[in-house]
Design an enzyme around this catalytic site. Sequence first.
Site, PDB file in Angstrom:
ATOM      1  N   LYS A 249       0.839  -1.200   0.000  1.00 45.07           N
ATOM      2  CA  LYS A 249       0.000   0.000   0.000  1.00 45.07           C
ATOM      3  C   LYS A 249       0.876   1.253   0.000  1.00 45.07           C
ATOM      4  CE  LYS A 249      -3.357   2.535   2.932  1.00 45.07           C
ATOM      5  NZ  LYS A 249      -4.254   2.470   4.107  1.00 45.07           N
ATOM      6  N   LYS A 261     -10.394  12.691   8.151  1.00 44.80           N
ATOM      7  CA  LYS A 261      -9.995  12.237   9.491  1.00 44.80           C
ATOM      8  C   LYS A 261      -9.963  13.414  10.460  1.00 44.80           C
ATOM      9  CE  LYS A 261      -6.757   8.546   8.126  1.00 44.80           C
ATOM     10  NZ  LYS A 261      -7.446   7.424   8.764  1.00 44.80           N
ATOM     11  N   ASP A 272       1.464   6.154   5.748  1.00 47.39           N
ATOM     12  CA  ASP A 272       0.512   5.240   5.111  1.00 47.39           C
ATOM     13  C   ASP A 272       1.065   4.637   3.813  1.00 47.39           C
ATOM     14  OD1 ASP A 272      -1.889   3.989   5.615  1.00 47.39           O
ATOM     15  OD2 ASP A 272      -3.096   5.413   4.461  1.00 47.39           O
ATOM     16  N   ASP A 331     -12.308   7.035   3.573  1.00 43.91           N
ATOM     17  CA  ASP A 331     -11.112   6.783   4.382  1.00 43.91           C
ATOM     18  C   ASP A 331     -10.719   5.302   4.367  1.00 43.91           C
ATOM     19  OD1 ASP A 331      -8.981   7.364   5.981  1.00 43.91           O
ATOM     20  OD2 ASP A 331     -10.149   7.566   7.843  1.00 43.91           O
ATOM     21  N   GLU A 333      -9.576   3.624   2.018  1.00 46.07           N
ATOM     22  CA  GLU A 333      -9.027   3.741   0.669  1.00 46.07           C
ATOM     23  C   GLU A 333      -7.982   2.686   0.343  1.00 46.07           C
ATOM     24  OE1 GLU A 333      -7.802   5.274   3.194  1.00 46.07           O
ATOM     25  OE2 GLU A 333      -5.679   4.863   2.902  1.00 46.07           O
ATOM     26  N   ARG A 335      -7.808  -0.538   0.820  1.00 44.35           N
ATOM     27  CA  ARG A 335      -8.321  -1.760   0.181  1.00 44.35           C
ATOM     28  C   ARG A 335      -8.695  -1.508  -1.277  1.00 44.35           C
ATOM     29  NH1 ARG A 335     -12.837  -2.107   4.717  1.00 44.35           N
ATOM     30  NH2 ARG A 335     -11.138  -1.018   5.769  1.00 44.35           N
TER      31      ARG A 335
HETATM   32  N1  BES Z   1      -4.444   4.250   6.895  1.00 46.94           N
HETATM   33  C1  BES Z   1      -5.601   3.989   7.646  1.00 46.94           C
HETATM   34  C2  BES Z   1      -5.395   2.935   8.728  1.00 46.94           C
HETATM   35  C3  BES Z   1      -4.563   3.342   9.901  1.00 46.94           C
HETATM   36  C4  BES Z   1      -5.101   4.065  10.928  1.00 46.94           C
HETATM   37  C5  BES Z   1      -3.267   2.921   9.989  1.00 46.94           C
HETATM   38  C6  BES Z   1      -4.348   4.394  12.022  1.00 46.94           C
HETATM   39  C7  BES Z   1      -2.491   3.247  11.088  1.00 46.94           C
HETATM   40  C8  BES Z   1      -3.043   3.983  12.106  1.00 46.94           C
HETATM   41  C9  BES Z   1      -6.727   3.489   6.747  1.00 46.94           C
HETATM   42  O1  BES Z   1      -6.731   3.988   5.460  1.00 46.94           O
HETATM   43  C10 BES Z   1      -8.004   3.913   7.365  1.00 46.94           C
HETATM   44  O2  BES Z   1      -8.238   5.089   7.447  1.00 46.94           O
HETATM   45  N2  BES Z   1      -8.798   2.964   7.808  1.00 46.94           N
HETATM   46  C11 BES Z   1     -10.023   3.249   8.444  1.00 46.94           C
HETATM   47  C12 BES Z   1     -11.061   2.305   7.882  1.00 46.94           C
HETATM   48  C13 BES Z   1     -12.459   2.634   8.277  1.00 46.94           C
HETATM   49  C14 BES Z   1     -12.911   3.921   7.641  1.00 46.94           C
HETATM   50  C15 BES Z   1     -13.349   1.497   7.874  1.00 46.94           C
HETATM   51  C16 BES Z   1      -9.832   3.018   9.937  1.00 46.94           C
HETATM   52  O3  BES Z   1      -9.091   2.109  10.311  1.00 46.94           O
HETATM   53  O4  BES Z   1     -10.378   3.776  10.705  1.00 46.94           O
HETATM   54 ZN    ZN Z   2      -4.944   4.611   4.730  1.00 46.59          ZN
HETATM   55 MN    MN Z   3      -7.771   5.834   5.325  1.00 45.35          MN
END
Ligand code: BES
Ligand code: ZN
Ligand code: MN
Length: 485
Positions: A249, A261, A272, A331, A333, A335
């Site tokens: 990723k 966010k 990320d 968010d 994104e 996947r």
């Molecule tokens: N990059 C983030 C995941 C992340 C969050 C990694 C905190 C490290 C620390 C990912 O893109 C994301 O925002 N995921 C969301 C998914 C949700 C919207 C279903 C998450 O984990 O909150």
């Molecule tokens: Zn992310």
């Molecule tokens: Mn995200």
Amino acid sequence: MDLEVVRGELKELEAEAVAVPVFEDLFDGFSSELDSLLGGELKRMVERGEFKPELGKEMLLFSKEVKAKRVLVLGAGKSSELTFERVMQVAGNAAKKAKELGVESFGVAAPYGDKMGMDGKVKAMAEGMELALYSFGYKKEEKEVKRGVILVKEGEFSKELEEARVMADAVKFARDVSNTPSNEMYPEKMAEVAKGLEGGGIRVKVLKGDELKGMGGLLAVGSGSERKPRLIVMEYRGGEGEFYALVGKGITFDSGGISIKPSERMEEMKYDKSGGAVVMGIMKAIAKLKLPINVVGVVPAAENMPSGASYRPGDVIRFYNGKTAEIINTDAEGRLILADALAYAVKNYNPKLIIDFATLTGACVIALGTKAAGLFTNRDEYAEKLSKLGDEIGERVWRLPLWDEYYEQIKSEIADLKNVGGRPAGAITAAAFLSKFVDEKPWVHLDIAGVAWTQETSTEKSYTPKGATGFGVRLAVEFLKSLEG
Ligand code: BES
Ligand code: ZN
Ligand code: MN
């Protein structure tokens, strides 16, 4: 830092400081030598409990009997519990202390008297020393440690030393890519850095603009940013046979997009792109090591930003393999870009195994904290192999399930899938989403959200200074080394 192995006695070592590991349960070659030089004082101190040789404990002495003068006594724990990881930590502690002392050269005596082979120990010491001295920043550096010596009694370790150098270089390279802020490391730049890996068996292809047609996930996620997305494809040919595929990723910044966010700790979202950085690091290492296999590294790179051109909740997008997804949250994104990259790898390389690395979910950090990456796989054998390897080298993984019932959570009324499955089992439903793009091929997904950079609860380790860790490079390279062509 110049690294070398020197054979000889502790007292003769030419360096400005020398570190001597001491076990809790026995005195070995070098710690006994030190004890004699000190007239038996070291053993007495340990016996009286004045110095407990636990891991992380240290004591600085000065001795005229030793050429180096500064002697750092390092706790090494129980000899029976020595692992590759533990040796890295001890040697890393020595390196950190050398830097603190401001010396230009230092030595570390190899521990003896345990069950580990000396080859592995020398490699672990070298990697630990190199990685502990890594630093990233825009401030002027203090004095640098220029020379590190691994002191042994006997033996020849040039191969181990060279392998350790390659490995450390690759980890540092991944850390650099990951640590670089998003104003300097954006998709186009990441592609340029990947291009720099060309040669020595590696060819790099970068897809952009019209060439990304059909990759609805990557295009949607990248649409809100001025920094346009790229698909980075790195091929390494070192042997015969089908390709192994690595996918990482590469979100160069994750603001969340329209589903923006909260601003607290948003700056961490420069990390990320860690999965992509790790894949780039792995490619660098395997080419240097000339592994007799074929490997393709695929890194979808995009910046997730809110703007008038952004994709939105409610949109439906179509991926490279024809599947569709309804966007619930912009968010989620990672996947989406991985879906295209996985499908691309499957279709164009028919790989015998796919491993992906992604800072995919906050939910994985809730589940496992900062102590292990989440592992998901459709082939049990890899779960076992990777977790054993991870325990030994200090990149732990922990398997989470992918039972059929979880797929209910990502069903959509209007598309094949939806991109979020609600709060329960968030790391699992994200992995379940990815599994729809690997065509039942052998596949391992590593959610590195908790381990890709040091966070508040990260265990302090000498070889992982603050910032990006490069987690996954050592694990994957050791794993690929263990494979047949
Ligand atoms: N990059 C983030 C995941 C992340 C969050 C990694 C905190 C490290 C620390 C990912 O893109 C994301 O925002 N995921 C969301 C998914 C949700 C919207 C279903 C998450 O984990 O909150
Ligand atoms: Zn992310
Ligand atoms: Mn995200």
